[in-house]
Write an enzyme that holds these catalytic residues in place. Sequence first.
Site, PDB file in Angstrom:
ATOM      1  N   CYS A 154       0.837  -1.202   0.000  1.00 10.79           N
ATOM      2  CA  CYS A 154       0.000   0.000   0.000  1.00 10.79           C
ATOM      3  C   CYS A 154       0.870   1.249   0.000  1.00 10.79           C
ATOM      4  O   CYS A 154       1.331   1.695   1.052  1.00 10.79           O
ATOM      5  CB  CYS A 154      -0.927  -0.001   1.218  1.00 10.79           C
ATOM      6  SG  CYS A 154      -1.986   1.456   1.328  1.00 10.79           S
ATOM      7  N   CYS A 214      -0.542   4.151   2.022  1.00 11.44           N
ATOM      8  CA  CYS A 214      -0.347   4.039   3.470  1.00 11.44           C
ATOM      9  C   CYS A 214       1.099   4.331   3.870  1.00 11.44           C
ATOM     10  O   CYS A 214       1.352   5.016   4.866  1.00 11.44           O
ATOM     11  CB  CYS A 214      -0.702   2.626   3.943  1.00 11.44           C
ATOM     12  SG  CYS A 214      -2.224   1.937   3.277  1.00 11.44           S
ATOM     13  N   ASP A 215       2.045   3.786   3.107  1.00 13.51           N
ATOM     14  CA  ASP A 215       3.422   3.712   3.583  1.00 13.51           C
ATOM     15  C   ASP A 215       4.434   4.587   2.855  1.00 13.51           C
ATOM     16  O   ASP A 215       5.578   4.693   3.311  1.00 13.51           O
ATOM     17  CB  ASP A 215       3.901   2.253   3.504  1.00 13.51           C
ATOM     18  CG  ASP A 215       3.086   1.328   4.394  1.00 13.51           C
ATOM     19  OD1 ASP A 215       2.527   1.818   5.396  1.00 13.51           O
ATOM     20  OD2 ASP A 215       2.996   0.127   4.078  1.00 13.51           O
TER      21      ASP A 215
END
Length: 302
Positions: free
Chosen positions: A130, A133-134
């Site tokens: 992701c 997200c990261d």
Amino acid sequence: MYDLVIIGMGPAGLTAAVYAARKKLSTLLVGKQYGGQMAWASGVENYIGFQYITGPELLSKFEDHVKQYPVERVEAEVVKLTRENGHFITRTAGGEEFHSRAVIVASGKAPRRLNAPGERELTGRGVSYCAVCDAPLFAGMDVAVVGGGNSALTAAYDLIKIAKQVYVVSLAEWTADPIIVDKVKDAPNLTKLVGYETVRIEGNERVTGITLRSLDGRKEEKKIPVQGVFIEIGTVPSTHFVEGLLELNEKGEIKVDCDCSTSVPGAFAAGDVSSIPEKQIIVAAGEGAKAALGAYRYLLNQ
């Protein structure tokens, strides 16, 4: 005994919850992750009514809408769905059981794994599925993105604005939409590596590199030092808990008719987990509405 249990908290499940609640059905929404893949989307440009909105922002609007209705919610992983004595039992990893007269499966899809050595061991320690997200965790670092489709190139677009160098590794030529390709193809910090397979992900406590093998006749291996590997090679339907109950197609998706009904009366499916051909947020939302209306009609006839 609920009228309806909805398994999945993505756009299909959340829309189904609104429609079910408006029909005065006692409804339980259960799933492992609130928002599904929508929560990972960095930017959404094709959801009608919004020229541009981020995935988390769109999820917030969905959530605000659901909160207007008396829908119960349990965040838990569903491990088994069965039908016994004319009703459905939804079982979770924590041992809970929820009984319902009808069910909608809207569990979506999960990231496909490379199954390369080092991948599982280093997940969360440099290996990610992701970018939304990261990506911020890799500011100023060198990273690799594995894949050549829309998800891979979208991840690359997020990363070129943050990382020092982005290597995009794919087995064959890119297949992403031209509008996405145009956003990344000329980035000075992007290196395109077409015709390579991932042999292994290097590192002990953290990712330190990725080893690739060329797919030409030479089969040469090369190791690229990176601190992050983003695996973006597609998704697989989350249908493990319905195996043996609902009919699946060759892709592992739940077979549905145009009204979202499945091979079992009272069981409906919607969104990416189903056999509908297009996997889009707006399509999933529409299918969720259809599934809820279908479940309502089914319950009326019982």
